[in-house]
Motif scaffolding. Structure first.
Motif, PDB file in Angstrom:
ATOM      1  N   ILE A  56       0.829  -1.208   0.000  1.00  0.00           N
ATOM      2  CA  ILE A  56       0.000   0.000   0.000  1.00  0.00           C
ATOM      3  C   ILE A  56       0.867   1.262   0.000  1.00  0.00           C
ATOM      4  O   ILE A  56       0.636   2.188  -0.782  1.00  0.00           O
ATOM      5  N   GLY A  59       2.830   1.471  -3.293  1.00  0.00           N
ATOM      6  CA  GLY A  59       1.871   1.715  -4.363  1.00  0.00           C
ATOM      7  C   GLY A  59       1.398   3.154  -4.382  1.00  0.00           C
ATOM      8  O   GLY A  59       1.351   3.802  -5.442  1.00  0.00           O
ATOM      9  N   PHE A  60       1.045   3.675  -3.201  1.00  0.00           N
ATOM     10  CA  PHE A  60       0.604   5.069  -3.117  1.00  0.00           C
ATOM     11  C   PHE A  60       1.722   6.015  -3.543  1.00  0.00           C
ATOM     12  O   PHE A  60       1.480   7.025  -4.219  1.00  0.00           O
ATOM     13  N   THR A  61       2.961   5.680  -3.157  1.00  0.00           N
ATOM     14  CA  THR A  61       4.110   6.517  -3.536  1.00  0.00           C
ATOM     15  C   THR A  61       4.294   6.547  -5.047  1.00  0.00           C
ATOM     16  O   THR A  61       4.535   7.614  -5.640  1.00  0.00           O
ATOM     17  N   VAL A  63       1.986   6.036  -7.279  1.00  0.00           N
ATOM     18  CA  VAL A  63       0.873   6.809  -7.847  1.00  0.00           C
ATOM     19  C   VAL A  63       1.194   8.302  -7.823  1.00  0.00           C
ATOM     20  O   VAL A  63       0.952   9.021  -8.805  1.00  0.00           O
ATOM     21  N   PRO A  74      -3.402  12.636  -8.933  1.00  0.00           N
ATOM     22  CA  PRO A  74      -3.171  11.201  -8.643  1.00  0.00           C
ATOM     23  C   PRO A  74      -4.397  10.370  -9.015  1.00  0.00           C
ATOM     24  O   PRO A  74      -5.534  10.810  -8.835  1.00  0.00           O
ATOM     25  N   LEU A  76      -6.945   7.897  -8.284  1.00  0.00           N
ATOM     26  CA  LEU A  76      -7.497   7.303  -7.066  1.00  0.00           C
ATOM     27  C   LEU A  76      -7.760   5.812  -7.234  1.00  0.00           C
ATOM     28  O   LEU A  76      -7.582   5.035  -6.291  1.00  0.00           O
ATOM     29  N   MET A  79      -4.739   3.823  -6.583  1.00  0.00           N
ATOM     30  CA  MET A  79      -4.545   3.659  -5.140  1.00  0.00           C
ATOM     31  C   MET A  79      -5.421   2.530  -4.609  1.00  0.00           C
ATOM     32  O   MET A  79      -5.017   1.772  -3.717  1.00  0.00           O
ATOM     33  N   SER A  82      -3.681  -0.769  -5.145  1.00  0.00           N
ATOM     34  CA  SER A  82      -2.638  -1.013  -4.147  1.00  0.00           C
ATOM     35  C   SER A  82      -3.247  -1.422  -2.807  1.00  0.00           C
ATOM     36  O   SER A  82      -2.744  -2.323  -2.129  1.00  0.00           O
ATOM     37  N   LEU A  83      -4.337  -0.762  -2.430  1.00  0.00           N
ATOM     38  CA  LEU A  83      -4.992  -1.059  -1.160  1.00  0.00           C
ATOM     39  C   LEU A  83      -5.550  -2.479  -1.143  1.00  0.00           C
ATOM     40  O   LEU A  83      -5.287  -3.249  -0.208  1.00  0.00           O
ATOM     41  N   PRO A 135      -0.454   0.692 -10.453  1.00  0.00           N
ATOM     42  CA  PRO A 135       0.529   1.798 -10.425  1.00  0.00           C
ATOM     43  C   PRO A 135       1.819   1.468 -11.162  1.00  0.00           C
ATOM     44  O   PRO A 135       2.362   2.313 -11.878  1.00  0.00           O
TER      45      PRO A 135
END
Length: 210
Positions: A56, A59-61, A63, A74, A76, A79, A82-83, A135
Motif C-alpha cells: 500500500i 503503491g501510493f508513492t 501513484v 493522482p 485514485l 490507489m 494497491s490497497l 501503479p
C-alpha cells in the motif's frame, strides 16, 4: 450501465484475489518473489510492518510519482488497486501461515510454480476488467512515452531497478525472481485468449440479455 460496472468490479476482485494468492505462494516458497514483491519483503525485513502494508505504501508513492511525471492529479483507482492488493497479500499470508511450511527444495519449487501460475492468471483476469490501473504498469507506460523505448524494455529497466533496491534492503531475490520475470508475461499472453472468450461468452452475453 450499473450492471456493466458491477460485472467489471467482480472480474477485477476475482483477478486481485487470484493474483495475491500467487504472490503469497511465491513469498512462502522462499525461492525469490517478483522484483516488486521482493522489494516489499525487503522493506518488511528492514523496517517491520507487514508485506501488504508496504504494498500500500509503495503503491501510493508510485501513484504520486506517476502524477508528477504526467502533471495530472493522482489516480485514485490506482490507489484502490494497491490497497486491495495489500489487504489480499496479508490475508493470504495469514491463512497460509499455519498451513504451508515447505521443508525441502521440492516443496518450495511446487509453491513457486503455483505462485507464478496464479500470479499470471490473476493479472490476466483483472486486466479484462478495465476497472482500475496498476501503479507499476502505469509507470511502465509513462517511461515508454517519455523515452520512446518499447514497453518490454521499459518493464525490464524498472524490474532491474526494483531488484537492485530490493537487494539493498535484503529483499527476497532468488531464482524465483528470475522465473517470475521470464514466465509471468508468457503465462498472461497464453491465458488471456481463454479469459476473453469466457468473458464474451458468459459475462457480455448476460449483460446484453438483461
Amino acid at each position: 450501465m450499473l450492471q456493466k460496472i458491477t460485472q467489471s468490479f467482480i472480474i477485477y476482485i476475482i483477478g486481485i484475489i487470484t493474483l495475491t494468492l500467487g504472490i503469497s505462494l511465491t513469498i512462502q516458497s522462499h525461492l525469490g518473489a517478483s522484483p516488486f514483491d521482493a522489494l516489499l519483503v525487503g522493506l518488511y525485513r528492514t523496517f517491520g510492518l507487514s508485506i501488504g502494508s508496504w504494498e500500500i505504501v509503495v503503491g501510493f508513492t508510485i501513484v504520486m510519482i506517476n502524477a508528477v511525471a504526467m502533471k495530472t492529479k493522482p489516480e485514485l483507482f490506482a490507489m484502490l488497486t494497491s490497497l486491495v492488493t495489500g489487504l489480499g497479500i496479508d490475508s493470504w499470508l495469514f491463512i497460509q501461515g499455519s498451513l504451508l511450511s515447505p521443508e525441502n527444495w521440492l516443496e518450495q519449487s511446487v509453491l513457486l510454480l503455483f505462485g507464478i501460475v496464479f500470479s499470471g492468471l490473476g493479472i490476466a483476469i483483472y486486466l479484462e476488467s478495465s476497472f482500475a490501473p496498476n501503479p507499476m504498469d502505469r509507470s511502465m507506460v509513462i517511461l515508454t512515452d517519455k523515452t520512446g523505448l518499447s514497453f518490454g524494455k521499459s518493464r525490464a529497466i524498472i524490474s532491474i531497478v526494483l531488484v537492485i533496491v530490493a537487494l539493498f534492503f535484503q529483499g527476497d531475490v532468488g531464482i524465483g525472481t528470475l522465473l517470475n520475470a521470464l514466465c509471468t508475461g508468457v503465462i498472461i499472453q497464453a491465458l488471456r485468449p481463454y479469459i476473453v472468450s469466457f468473458k464474451q461468452k458468459y459475462v457480455v452475453r448476460k449483460i446484453k440479455a438483461s
